[in-house]
Design a protein around this motif. Structure first.
Motif, short mmCIF file in Angstrom:
data_model
loop_
_atom_site.label_atom_id
_atom_site.label_comp_id
_atom_site.label_asym_id
_atom_site.label_seq_id
_atom_site.Cartn_x
_atom_site.Cartn_y
_atom_site.Cartn_z
N THR A 1 0.66 -1.36 0.02
CA THR A 1 -0.34 0.46 0.49
C THR A 1 1.41 1.64 -0.13
O THR A 1 0.01 2.35 0.07
N GLY A 2 2.20 1.79 -0.03
CA GLY A 2 3.10 1.97 0.76
C GLY A 2 2.75 2.93 1.66
O GLY A 2 3.17 3.81 2.02
N CYS A 3 1.79 2.45 2.67
CA CYS A 3 1.60 3.29 4.17
C CYS A 3 2.85 3.06 4.74
O CYS A 3 3.28 1.63 5.27
N ILE B 1 0.18 1.93 9.89
CA ILE B 1 -0.36 1.36 9.57
C ILE B 1 -0.80 0.72 11.32
O ILE B 1 -1.93 0.48 11.95
N ARG B 2 -0.33 0.91 12.91
CA ARG B 2 -0.51 0.43 13.82
C ARG B 2 -1.21 1.65 14.76
O ARG B 2 -2.08 0.97 15.46
N TYR B 3 -0.96 2.69 14.32
CA TYR B 3 -2.20 3.27 14.72
C TYR B 3 -3.36 3.65 14.09
O TYR B 3 -3.87 3.64 15.26
N TYR B 4 -3.91 3.03 13.12
CA TYR B 4 -5.08 3.04 12.52
C TYR B 4 -5.25 1.55 12.92
O TYR B 4 -6.43 2.12 13.18
N HIS C 1 -7.70 -5.85 4.27
CA HIS C 1 -6.94 -5.33 5.52
C HIS C 1 -6.83 -3.49 3.77
O HIS C 1 -6.26 -2.94 4.33
N VAL C 2 -5.93 -5.41 2.88
CA VAL C 2 -5.12 -3.96 1.88
C VAL C 2 -6.24 -3.19 1.46
O VAL C 2 -5.94 -2.13 1.42
N ALA C 3 -7.58 -3.41 0.42
CA ALA C 3 -8.74 -2.71 0.66
C ALA C 3 -8.88 -1.64 0.69
O ALA C 3 -9.40 -0.82 0.55
N ARG C 4 -9.24 -2.08 2.52
CA ARG C 4 -9.68 -1.04 3.81
C ARG C 4 -8.51 0.67 4.28
O ARG C 4 -8.91 1.79 3.97
N LEU C 5 -7.16 -0.32 3.52
CA LEU C 5 -6.25 0.30 3.94
C LEU C 5 -5.95 1.41 3.21
O LEU C 5 -5.96 2.80 3.74
N MET D 1 -6.07 5.19 2.99
CA MET D 1 -5.27 6.51 2.26
C MET D 1 -6.45 6.93 1.14
O MET D 1 -5.12 8.56 1.58
N ARG D 2 -6.63 6.48 0.62
CA ARG D 2 -7.15 7.67 -0.52
C ARG D 2 -8.04 9.11 0.08
O ARG D 2 -8.17 9.63 -0.50
N ALA D 3 -8.67 8.52 1.37
CA ALA D 3 -9.56 9.23 1.95
C ALA D 3 -8.68 10.38 2.74
O ALA D 3 -8.82 11.88 1.94
N ARG D 4 -7.80 10.31 3.43
CA ARG D 4 -7.04 10.87 3.54
C ARG D 4 -6.22 11.79 2.66
O ARG D 4 -6.53 13.19 2.36
N GLU D 5 -6.37 11.34 1.36
CA GLU D 5 -4.95 11.62 0.65
C GLU D 5 -6.35 13.10 -0.31
O GLU D 5 -6.13 13.97 -0.79
N LEU D 6 -7.85 12.74 -0.08
CA LEU D 6 -8.79 13.90 -0.10
C LEU D 6 -8.71 15.30 1.00
O LEU D 6 -9.96 15.71 0.34
N GLY D 7 -8.45 14.59 1.54
CA GLY D 7 -8.31 15.36 3.27
C GLY D 7 -8.74 15.31 4.15
O GLY D 7 -9.47 16.12 4.73
#
Length: 140
Positions: free
Chosen positions: A20-22, A27-30, A53-57, A61-67
């Motif tokens: 995922t590049g995370c 990941i631990r924090y999430y 897990h990959v799909a959820r992460l 990440m996409r939601a966070r990229e959108l702010g």
């Protein structure tokens, strides 16, 4: 042979991070704050991740990229996890976020205007007088 069951690839946290590049700590924090589910453990007590897990992460990440804030992400995930989300509910959350983004853009444009006009007053010379410093010393 039954082809209806897809094989689930077992992943460790490092694999999940690479896929995922995370960051591992993220990941631990999430997981700690509950936006990522606590993964099951192997017989040797390793965390075991899979495609879900990959799909959820990636969703997070996409939601966070959108702010989207983590609270907003949590709200989106609650709708998704409930399985009964409506486009209207998601639109409500997205519209609220869009209003926030537009307000930030307006603030940034105001900041840009003030900085631009202040910087334009600079002579750029090797002198102690500086309009930028003067503007920062002014009281609002």
């Amino acid at each position: 042979m039954n082809n209806h069951h897809r094989s689930v690839k077992v992943l460790r946290r490092g694999d999940l991070a690479k896929l995922t590049g995370c960051n591992l700590e993220t990941i631990r924090y999430y997981e700690n704050i509950g936006v990522m589910p606590e993964p099951p453990r192997s017989s040797k007590n390793y965390r075991v991740y899979d495609d879900r897990h990959v799909a959820r992460l990636r969703f997070i990440m996409r939601a966070r990229e959108l702010g989207f804030t983590l609270d907003e992400v949590r709200d989106l995930l609650a709708l998704v996890d409930g399985g009964a989300q409506t486009c209207g509910e998601v639109q409500g959350l997205a519209n609220a976020h869009l209003a926030s983004v537009r307000a930030k853009i307006a603030d940034l444009k105001r900041i840009e205007h003030v900085l631009s006009s202040t910087v334009a007053q600079c002579s750029g010379d090797d002198v102690p007088e500086c309009p930028v410093i003067d503007a920062l010393r002014e009281e609002a």
